[in-house]
Design a protein around this motif. Sequence first.
Motif, PDB file in Angstrom:
ATOM      1  N   GLU A 167       0.806  -1.220   0.000  1.00  0.00           N
ATOM      2  CA  GLU A 167       0.000   0.000   0.000  1.00  0.00           C
ATOM      3  C   GLU A 167       0.839   1.270   0.000  1.00  0.00           C
ATOM      4  O   GLU A 167       0.580   2.167  -0.822  1.00  0.00           O
ATOM      5  N   PRO A 168       1.845   1.433   0.865  1.00  0.00           N
ATOM      6  CA  PRO A 168       2.636   2.682   0.841  1.00  0.00           C
ATOM      7  C   PRO A 168       3.311   2.917  -0.503  1.00  0.00           C
ATOM      8  O   PRO A 168       3.336   4.045  -1.013  1.00  0.00           O
ATOM      9  N   ILE A 194       0.648   3.990  -3.102  1.00  0.00           N
ATOM     10  CA  ILE A 194       0.211   5.378  -2.915  1.00  0.00           C
ATOM     11  C   ILE A 194       1.299   6.346  -3.390  1.00  0.00           C
ATOM     12  O   ILE A 194       1.015   7.358  -4.052  1.00  0.00           O
ATOM     13  N   GLU A 195       2.532   6.034  -3.088  1.00  0.00           N
ATOM     14  CA  GLU A 195       3.635   6.885  -3.530  1.00  0.00           C
ATOM     15  C   GLU A 195       3.718   6.902  -5.056  1.00  0.00           C
ATOM     16  O   GLU A 195       3.946   7.947  -5.672  1.00  0.00           O
ATOM     17  N   ASN A 246      -5.266  12.696  -5.447  1.00  0.00           N
ATOM     18  CA  ASN A 246      -5.715  12.050  -4.208  1.00  0.00           C
ATOM     19  C   ASN A 246      -5.272  10.592  -4.240  1.00  0.00           C
ATOM     20  O   ASN A 246      -6.092   9.692  -4.430  1.00  0.00           O
ATOM     21  N   PRO A 247      -3.969  10.331  -4.086  1.00  0.00           N
ATOM     22  CA  PRO A 247      -3.469   8.960  -4.264  1.00  0.00           C
ATOM     23  C   PRO A 247      -4.058   7.972  -3.263  1.00  0.00           C
ATOM     24  O   PRO A 247      -4.305   6.808  -3.615  1.00  0.00           O
ATOM     25  N   GLU A 248      -4.275   8.408  -2.023  1.00  0.00           N
ATOM     26  CA  GLU A 248      -4.849   7.481  -1.031  1.00  0.00           C
ATOM     27  C   GLU A 248      -6.251   7.048  -1.444  1.00  0.00           C
ATOM     28  O   GLU A 248      -6.581   5.857  -1.409  1.00  0.00           O
ATOM     29  N   GLY A 249      -7.070   8.022  -1.841  1.00  0.00           N
ATOM     30  CA  GLY A 249      -8.426   7.686  -2.263  1.00  0.00           C
ATOM     31  C   GLY A 249      -8.446   6.817  -3.508  1.00  0.00           C
ATOM     32  O   GLY A 249      -9.236   5.872  -3.608  1.00  0.00           O
ATOM     33  N   SER A 250      -7.563   7.104  -4.457  1.00  0.00           N
ATOM     34  CA  SER A 250      -7.505   6.304  -5.684  1.00  0.00           C
ATOM     35  C   SER A 250      -7.076   4.873  -5.377  1.00  0.00           C
ATOM     36  O   SER A 250      -7.618   3.917  -5.947  1.00  0.00           O
ATOM     37  N   TYR A 251      -6.117   4.730  -4.483  1.00  0.00           N
ATOM     38  CA  TYR A 251      -5.675   3.381  -4.113  1.00  0.00           C
ATOM     39  C   TYR A 251      -6.821   2.590  -3.481  1.00  0.00           C
ATOM     40  O   TYR A 251      -7.015   1.408  -3.799  1.00  0.00           O
ATOM     41  N   ARG A 252      -7.589   3.235  -2.614  1.00  0.00           N
ATOM     42  CA  ARG A 252      -8.702   2.529  -1.968  1.00  0.00           C
ATOM     43  C   ARG A 252      -9.735   2.079  -2.996  1.00  0.00           C
ATOM     44  O   ARG A 252     -10.272   0.972  -2.914  1.00  0.00           O
ATOM     45  N   SER A 264      -7.465  11.517 -10.128  1.00  0.00           N
ATOM     46  CA  SER A 264      -8.186  10.776  -9.097  1.00  0.00           C
ATOM     47  C   SER A 264      -9.695  10.937  -9.239  1.00  0.00           C
ATOM     48  O   SER A 264     -10.460   9.969  -9.132  1.00  0.00           O
TER      49      SER A 264
END
Length: 573
Positions: A86-87, A90-91, A100-106, A146
């Motif tokens: 995950e890290p 996101i990076e 919004n990398p966190e939201g896109s990853y989710r 995103s």
Amino acid sequence: RNIEHALQGVEDKQTQTLPDNPLCQARIARIMGFEDWSACESALASHRERVALHFANIIATEDEEGEGDAAVDDGWFELWLSEMDEPAAIEWLAEQGYENPEGSYRLLAALHNGRTVQTMQTQGRKRLNQFMPLLLSALTEVENASETLERVLLLVEAILRRTAYMVLLVENPNALTQLVGLCSESPWIAKLLADTPLLLDELLNAESLYSPPAKEALQDDLRQQMLRIPYEDLEEQMESLRHFKKAHTLRVAASEIKGTLPLMKVSDYLTWIAEVVLDHVVDVAFSNLVSRHGRPQRSDGTACDTDFAILGYGKLGGIELGYTSDLDLVFVHQSDPLLATDGDKPIDNAIFYTRLGQRIVHILSTQTPSGQLYEVDMRLRPSGNSGLLVSTLQSFEKYQQNDAWTWEHQALARARGVAGCRDTLAAFERVRHAILCAKRDKQALRKEVVDMREKMRVNLGTPVAKRAEEFHVKHDFGGIVDIEFLVQYLMLAWSGEHPELTQWSDNIRQLEELGRAGVLDVADTEKLREAYIVLRSTIHRRALQNLSSRVEGERFAEERDYIEEMWKKVMLG
């Protein structure tokens, strides 16, 4: 539909069968870039034997496959296939420009680990694993990657069981680019495509996508599409009409976003689509009833050639349709209601036309798997909801002369015939002209129009306490409706002295005629026209963003001040 069904046949994991319909084969081969079906079949068979884990592609040739692999960074495959933690994922998204990398990853993780994806058949899963990295890479070309991903995933989820669509996007990079670009600009378009994935076919030809056809070409297109469908097959007629409307509305929206259509043309094209659909619906409904009951008879013993017309009010009548507009309709006919039809099961003409109106409303407004064609509002007919669904033109004229309210005459200023019998449409125009040109007490008329406007502003406008924060582009003081009511008052007050004012039903040309007639200063008509276009353009753009007609309280200060000034000058003396 043939393409979709045929490609699903190719996708069939159990039988590995190929479509045996020669027309399907030829169309698939052409879309995939092969000279004929045998070359396409040979490539398919060859690739089945050498599918790789990440770059499986049963459609592409070897050269195309190599080019596609080289064009997409391996990181996208690793991200989609959960080979990054995950890290790191996101990076990676942040480095590639996702805001919004966190939201896109989710969102990606939820899709990848969801039950639908996990239970996909092997062939479909391979196609998804090839498509998603291409999509994620293409999203880096837009500023709101995103946000666009969230919109496009609605489509991805809709086609998880129909991965032939993914093949079309993989094999047509330009179509994928168009998809990403349009969804980036408009969530409304994204939802339209997700609701009707068959519209992806429109993205294959950028030239036609951004060049919607004029009314004559629309008529020809619909005629060609409907040749294979008998009028008796009402269900298929309805489904095809819905697809026709959506496909051409998509072209209009895409053209507006790209800037190839100005606002006035956007409304023209959306109105033409509705008119072409309405004309066809009248033909279908009339034919269905004639097959059962025969044709309505005239008093001279001849059969009616429909003798029926649809009148468009509001935005349809004013040639100002938007993407989500409903249709304000009134139905009239010219036959003798006391006579009957000439079929084996005759019915009174009045009953025939009532059933015709009911069938038209049914075709337009019924929810089918493809949605609703148009929402229909019939409340502007004589006597409103308590009146007859279909009136004779004679009774319509009598009502307008003796019983109609002032606001109904205002509505008539924006009305015009839009579909049906040409003779009946021409007769309606004569009635409209006569009603609008009737002599009126200007002072009494002005008071009635102002009173009605105040009631609308109270009921539909922004509450006083919020007016500093919000401005309703249509209903607040200085908004669109102020211009419309001002124009309608002047039309009713001055058409008797200037009959040429009645020739148009849209606000823009009515304003121009008011200037030419000297009712308003030409400079004022031009400024009102420009303010009207600015405000309407805002509503159009916000509709494509799924936003309401309410904007920040400080917007359009100059336009609003001028509209208020003109309202006070003309309407308040």
